[in-house]
Design an enzyme around this catalytic site. Structure first.
Site, mmCIF file in Angstrom:
data_model
loop_
_atom_site.group_PDB
_atom_site.id
_atom_site.type_symbol
_atom_site.label_atom_id
_atom_site.label_comp_id
_atom_site.label_asym_id
_atom_site.label_seq_id
_atom_site.Cartn_x
_atom_site.Cartn_y
_atom_site.Cartn_z
ATOM 1 N N ARG A 11 -127.054 -18.603 31.892
ATOM 2 C CA ARG A 11 -126.015 -19.425 31.111
ATOM 3 C C ARG A 11 -124.720 -18.390 31.108
ATOM 4 N NH1 ARG A 11 -129.691 -21.968 27.085
ATOM 5 N NH2 ARG A 11 -129.609 -19.893 25.901
ATOM 6 N N CYS B 58 -139.149 -25.049 35.525
ATOM 7 C CA CYS B 58 -139.800 -24.306 34.365
ATOM 8 C C CYS B 58 -141.291 -24.712 34.442
ATOM 9 C CB CYS B 58 -139.316 -24.325 32.946
ATOM 10 S SG CYS B 58 -139.032 -25.983 32.433
ATOM 11 N N PHE C 69 -129.260 -32.413 32.121
ATOM 12 C CA PHE C 69 -130.450 -31.953 31.226
ATOM 13 C C PHE C 69 -129.559 -30.968 30.430
ATOM 14 C CE2 PHE C 69 -132.238 -33.171 35.444
ATOM 15 C CZ PHE C 69 -133.108 -34.325 34.958
ATOM 16 N N ASN D 139 -130.387 -41.130 31.203
ATOM 17 C CA ASN D 139 -131.214 -40.655 32.181
ATOM 18 C C ASN D 139 -130.678 -39.903 33.185
ATOM 19 O OD1 ASN D 139 -133.409 -40.326 33.855
ATOM 20 N ND2 ASN D 139 -134.508 -42.032 33.231
ATOM 21 N N ASP E 54 -131.490 -28.416 35.102
ATOM 22 C CA ASP E 54 -132.331 -27.677 34.347
ATOM 23 C C ASP E 54 -133.039 -28.508 33.575
ATOM 24 O OD1 ASP E 54 -133.631 -25.447 32.962
ATOM 25 O OD2 ASP E 54 -132.070 -25.201 31.390
ATOM 26 N N SER F 68 -130.351 -37.118 27.546
ATOM 27 C CA SER F 68 -131.013 -38.142 26.950
ATOM 28 C C SER F 68 -131.247 -38.230 25.426
ATOM 29 C CB SER F 68 -132.204 -38.592 27.660
ATOM 30 O OG SER F 68 -133.305 -37.953 28.104
#
Ligand code: SAH
Length: 393
Positions: A210, A337, A226, A276, A297, A249
């Site tokens: 970040r 991830c 996301f 979404n 992400d 979302s």
């Protein structure tokens, strides 16, 4: 091995537990009578000492080794492990560990099943195994040895608790701290409501990534897909981005995103789309939108090996759309991830997506989790966050 202690005997030829902490039911020849969550001494088929860990007959991953030394798992043991985890985070700082960081990270710190994060004045613990949940009082005592009377909040993960058979703690374990704390990350402020949100409040594994995004964002339009609580968007705007669009979302995350954007004075330049991300990326592409920085992400699409094909399709789809939305010279920071998606597979997915999108990209850097989430060479699962920083040619 000390006599009379509960023991878990490995099947002949099971070598992995000599270096890797995980023991699955299929590795076990027999176990003596032991209370679920209590310590067992792990021995090999020839009765030689292997290590010591907590045993739980309920999950398939029934024992995680905490030590390969013949030593008791007592208060002094946990104090030593907590102190060395904190010392690792204090290496570059005479004032001790950063005020916003992961202090203890499970296997990587020799404390499988335990996470401890620091949010300013508050410590948040998360127990992921029954053994650790039973040990929590010793952990909290060890933390008090380092942090004095800092308030401690317990915030267990409900899924792990169900799997392991204990009730997930959610509340103050010691002291009664503030309802929310304000923390700073590279000059950006975040409001963290204690006990609310994903993980222990923030995705601390993305801190360093970040912080990097600001330098790429000057004058750019930014898409944070996301977004959770708009961490990447806030850093991009602080770095001089023109505007940011967040896609998220979860209503809880969106509330946090609004709060963080307002806290940093960016409400007017940011837009949150409560959608979404798959649909919204498609919609943006159809509308001919373009961005100079895009962050992807997503949550782990592959939670199990059997979900790998669907996950691969999911990663490819979002990357393909993002690549089509990227301006020439723009940056794409794309992550996975999922434990089951290797770095090589992730790169292959991105390569396929670029080929289908008809876009050429330069690999500027390979990204990973923040350094307070250390990686153990012998435990490849500790390296789970993979990312690429790509630049459109
Ligand atoms: N980048 C964030 C962390 C993202 S975690 C940070 O640095 O803090 C992944 C986020 O994706 C979660 O907040 C989750 O609620 C959200 N999410 C999951 N599935 C989604 C979907 N299909 N569309 C939009 N958001 C989604």
């Amino acid at each position: 091995m000390k006599r009379g202690q509960p023991a878990l005997r490995l099947k002949r030829g099971r070598e992995a537990p000599h270096t890797h902490p995980w023991i699955f039911k299929g590795d076990v020849a027999d176990v003596s009578e032991v209370e679920p969550g209590a310590a067992v001494t792990v021995i090999d088929a020839a009765s030689r000492f292997v290590g010591r860990g907590f045993y739980n007959p309920r999950p398939a991953l029934c024992c995680r080794i905490l030590t390969w030394t013949d030593e008791p798992l007592d208060a002094a043991f946990f104090r030593r492990r907590v102190e060395s985890a904190v010392a690792l985070r204090s290496r570059d700082n005479v004032h001790g560990p950063p005020t916003l960081c992961r202090l203890i990270w499970s296997e990587a710190d020799g404390l499988p099943g335990l996470v401890v994060d620091r949010y300013g004045p508050v410590l948040v613990t998360q127990c992921l195994t029954l053994g650790m949940a039973r040990t929590r009082p010793m952990i909290i005592a060890a933390l008090a040895g380092v942090f004095g009377d800092a308030p401690v909040f317990d915030m267990d993960d409900a899924t792990s608790a169900r799997l392991e058979g204990f009730s997930a703690a959610l509340g103050w374990a010691r002291g009664s701290g503030p309802r929310s704390v304000r923390v700073t990350e590279g000059g950006v402020g975040f409001e963290v409501t204690i006990g609310v949100g994903h993980k222990t409040g923030l995705y601390l594994d993305q801190c360093e990534n970040r912080t990097r995004v600001g330098a790429l964002a000057q004058g750019r339009d930014v898409l944070d897909a996301f977004s959770y609580t708009a961490g990447f968007a806030c850093h991009a705007l602080r770095g001089g981005a023109r505007r940011a669009v967040c896609i998220e979302s979860s209503p809880e995350a969106i509330a946090g995103a609004r709060q963080n954007l307002a806290l940093n004075g960016f409400e007017a330049q940011a837009e949150i789309r409560a959608e979404n991300a798959f649909d919204e990326l498609r919609r943006l592409e159809r509308g001919g939108a373009r961005f100079g920085v895009i962050v992807l992400d997503p949550p782990p699409f592959a939670r199990s090996r059997s979900a790998l094909d669907a996950a691969t399709r999911g990663y490819k789809e979002i990357n393909l759309r993002a690549m089509r939305l990227l301006e020439r010279g723009g940056s794409l920071l794309t992550f996975s991830c999922s434990h089951h998606v290797s770095e090589a597979l992730f790169e292959e997915i991105c390569r396929d997506a670029a080929a289908d999108a008809g876009v050429r990209l330069r690999v500027v850097d390979r990204l990973g989790q923040s350094s307070d989430h250390p990686v153990l060479l012998s435990v490849p699962e500790t390296r789970y966050l993979k990312g690429l920083l790509l630049e459109a040619l």
